[in-house]
Design an enzyme around this catalytic site. Structure first.
Site, short mmCIF file in Angstrom:
data_model
loop_
_atom_site.label_atom_id
_atom_site.label_comp_id
_atom_site.label_asym_id
_atom_site.label_seq_id
_atom_site.Cartn_x
_atom_site.Cartn_y
_atom_site.Cartn_z
N ALA A 113 42.42 40.60 32.95
CA ALA A 113 43.26 40.05 32.16
C ALA A 113 43.22 38.67 32.31
CB ALA A 113 44.70 40.82 32.88
N GLY A 170 42.73 45.03 33.73
CA GLY A 170 43.00 45.47 32.21
C GLY A 170 41.71 45.43 31.31
N GLU A 183 42.21 49.18 32.05
CA GLU A 183 42.36 49.80 31.10
C GLU A 183 42.95 50.09 29.20
OE1 GLU A 183 45.86 49.31 34.47
OE2 GLU A 183 45.26 47.51 33.52
N GLU A 230 42.93 44.72 40.78
CA GLU A 230 44.42 44.00 41.07
C GLU A 230 44.46 44.03 42.18
OE1 GLU A 230 44.04 45.50 36.55
OE2 GLU A 230 43.47 46.08 38.84
#
Length: 689
Positions: A63, A102, A105, A125
């Site tokens: 992200a 991310g 994901e 993370e």
């Protein structure tokens, strides 16, 4: 589409390319056109399958961390993944480079994942004090099983494409043209026909979970968390994936994420993430770095050997110099033994060990350093000895070679001034063991050429070190502050604390160990030798050393170590010595609490850091944090001493320093002017960031 997302049609397969250099982060300006493209392709009869891929050197590597803590702009990642799961035609993530956070994901939202064999996939993370917030804790266990997912998420360590395939995370791995193979794979899946089941609806691996074994694994991981909240939250989230329906587990994951992202620990860890990147920047544009191909190391002892290994691990040929053939062979044998230990533990293949050993050239002749581009002196911490070594290097090193000293305390300006090329000289303060410890203090001398500084800073990254540029003073940043942290250690003992009580206050704070246990590990004779060289004394520590109590290596120090064990055991003889010395000095023992221990050790640490900032020895407060987290074990969840000072409150620190200064009269407690200003303004900005 947009400049960040492009769509092409390859024989009926829609290829969606994300192009957001340098790491294809899922910023809002990527998410918006990506969501629009997937929405259009979902309903486009011309597209029988969809491949999601990335331009550049990597798949989505995460992200956009700069958006954390800010209002979320829609569509967010979870909406894109939910959209992917509504698509009836096969969706394939084509992964090269890294698929992290991310990025992974996003790939988990696809029906299939294909990857380069050498790609890296993970959910890191936790290293930012967070857990995966886009469904990673709920979808990953459905592919690889709960136990494997727990290990990946709590460690944050990526796995290779090959390991990912074996675990069930990746459907196919390829060598060669990944995109062409991904298009072919997607076409075959489309031709085979559906229905294509999204990851969220695959429950077979979860049904296999032994919940008792999972809880035991989670409990073991919790013991290693050392006060960090994120690993525990990760374990809770994965457990929810096992025990709750998908949507409930997904909602619970989001609640845990929201709590972590707003907490001090994640703020601290995100601060460190940016601080490490800022510390590596050297002022000055377009500096022409010098070419470093061969490295020379003078000294094959513990430090020299470790430094040599660090460079060999980075692929550099190394010439290792010693004063005698016997010392050289002893050093080379220790290096081979260290590599053999790594092989026995399974962390290094035998072939890699042999390849690294092949990079070493041993010598007792300074002339053999003539072809080295960087030469690092790693001899005894004595100015006369170091100047002698540099005089010999001045005579043999080629023009433009970078000459570095691995001193921990000594004046790099004085060493540089002793030879004819001070512009080529700087300090490279490695931390022991140098092949393991990440921190490298790069000491900028007064005449160090800017391109030399830039060259070595870049080189540090190439050998996996976290570099921080510091100025010249006794002990630089880390060891100078360490002296301040330890100034009250013996006073605390004489006034009534025990070594175990002090160490427990440190471990409860989050340190891996306290100062007395650390002293035993490093060897008490090292500090004793340094004190004698500077004409200093330590009432208790000197007596221990005079009795031959040097710590773990002698089985006795501040603690006892039974039968070669590294586990410290409180020693009544040491406590009796402390009380006897206190009686000689007329000091009556009293109860000392953990709060006082922290105030008298860590507040002076912060105070010294403030002085270092004001003197320009460190460029930024965050640089000090990077030094202390990576080199000295300051708890990562507190962000380093200067970040922690902001959480603690500079006004409180100043007030308590003044209290101890008044009650003891000792200069170590006198608040630095810049710390007083911080108490008034609340920002380090005026003195370095």
């Amino acid at each position: 589409m947009s400049s960040f997302v492009d769509v092409a049609n390859e024989d009926g397969v829609a290829v969606v390319i994300i192009d957001n250099p340098p790491v294809n982060a899922l910023s809002f300006h990527v998410r918006k056109p990506l969501h629009e493209a997937l929405t259009a392709l979902r309903d486009d009869p011309a597209a029988k399958a969809i491949v999601v891929a990335c331009a550049g050197r990597t798949f989505v590597a995460g992200a956009d961390i700069t958006e954390f803590g800010k209002p979320v702009e829609q569509p967010e990642l979870r909406a894109i993944i939910a959209l992917l799961e509504t698509i009836a035609k096969p969706t394939v993530a084509a992964i090269h480079g890294t698929a992290l956070g991310g990025g992974l994901e996003l790939a988990l939202g696809c029906h299939f994942r294909v990857a380069d064999r050498g790609a890296k996939l993970g959910l890191p993370e936790v290293k930012l004090g967070l857990l995966p917030g886009g469904g990673g804790t709920v979808r990953l266990p459905r592919l690889v099983g709960a136990a494997k997912a727990l290990g990946m998420i709590v460690s944050g360590t990526p796995i290779s494409g090959g390991e990912a395939k074996a675990a069930g995370l990746v459907d196919e791995t390829f060598d060669g043209d990944l995109l062409a193979n991904a298009v072919r794979f997607a076409s075959e899946m489309a031709d085979r026909g559906g229905p294509f089941v999204p990851v969220r609806d695959r429950n077979e691996r979860l049904a296999e979970t032994d919940l008792a074994a999972f809880d035991a694994q989670a409990a073991d991981l919790a013991k290693k968390a050392r006060g960090l909240e994120a690993p525990l939250a990760c374990a809770d989230a994965v457990r929810n994936a096992i025990t709750l329906p998908f949507d409930e587990a997904l909602a619970a994951e989001r609640q845990l994420f929201a709590k972590l992202v707003s907490g001090d620990q994640s703020r601290a860890q995100r601060h460190l993430f940016f601080a490490e990147r800022e510390a590596a920047k050297v002022p000055g544009k377009d500096l022409q770095k010098r070419r470093i191909e061969r490295v020379g190391i003078v000294g094959a002892g513990t430090m020299g050997g470790g430094i040599a290994m660090a460079f060999a691990n980075g692929g550099f040929p190394v010439t290792l110099l010693e004063t005698s053939e016997e010392a050289l062979q002893r050093g080379l044998a220790m290096i081979e033994k260290n590599y053999a230990v790594s092989v026995s533990r399974g962390s290094l293949p035998e072939a890699a060990k042999q390849q690294r050993l092949g990079l070493f050239k041993g010598s007792a002749d300074y002339g053999d350093l003539a072809d080295c581009d960087l030469i690092i002196e790693a001899v005894f911490e004595d100015m006369a000895v170091k100047k002698e070594v540099f005089g010999r290097l001045d005579a043999v090193a080629k023009p433009g070679a970078v000459l570095a000293t691995n001193t921990s305390y000594l004046d790099v300006d004085a060493i540089a001034a002793s030879i004819s090329r001070p512009q080529d000289v700087l300090g490279m303060h490695f931390f022991s063991p140098a092949n393991v410890m990440k921190l490298l203090e790069i000491v900028r001398a007064g005449k160090t050429a800017p391109e030399v500084l830039a060259t070595v800073t870049d080189l540090a990254r190439r050998i996996g070190k976290v570099a921080v540029v510091v100025g010249v003073c006794h002990g630089f940043v880390g060891n100078r502050m360490l002296s301040a942290r330890g100034a009250e250690n013996e006073a605390l003992l004489l006034e009534g604390a025990t070594p175990a009580q002090v160490d427990k206050a440190f471990s409860d704070f989050g340190w891996p160990m306290g100062p007395f246990q650390m002293g035993d590990l490093a060897g008490l004779d090292i500090g004793w030798r340094n004190r004698k060289a500077r004409g200093q004394t330590a009432v208790i520590a000197d007596t221990l050393c005079e009795e031959g109590r040097f710590g773990q290596k002698t089985g006795r120090g501040w603690y006892r170590y039974e039968s070669g064990s590294r586990e410290p055991v409180a020693d009544p003889e040491v406590e009796a010595l402390i009380r006897a010395k206190a009686a000689e000095l007329g000091i009556a023992p009293r109860a000392i609490g953990a709060g006082e221990i922290i105030e008298r050790t860590l507040y002076p640490l912060v105070n010294e850091g403030a002085k270092i900032l004001e003197e320009g020895i460190a460029a930024r407060a965050s640089d000090i944090d990077v030094v202390w987290v990576n080199g000295y074990g300051f708890p990562v969840g507190k962000g380093g001493p200067m970040f922690w000072a902001g959480l603690e409150g500079a006004a409180r620190i100043v007030e308590r320093l003044e209290h101890w200064h008044h009650s003891t009269g000792r200069a170590i407690f006198e608040p630095a002017p810049v710390l007083r200003r911080l108490a008034e303004t609340g920002s380090w900005g005026a003195v370095g960031g």
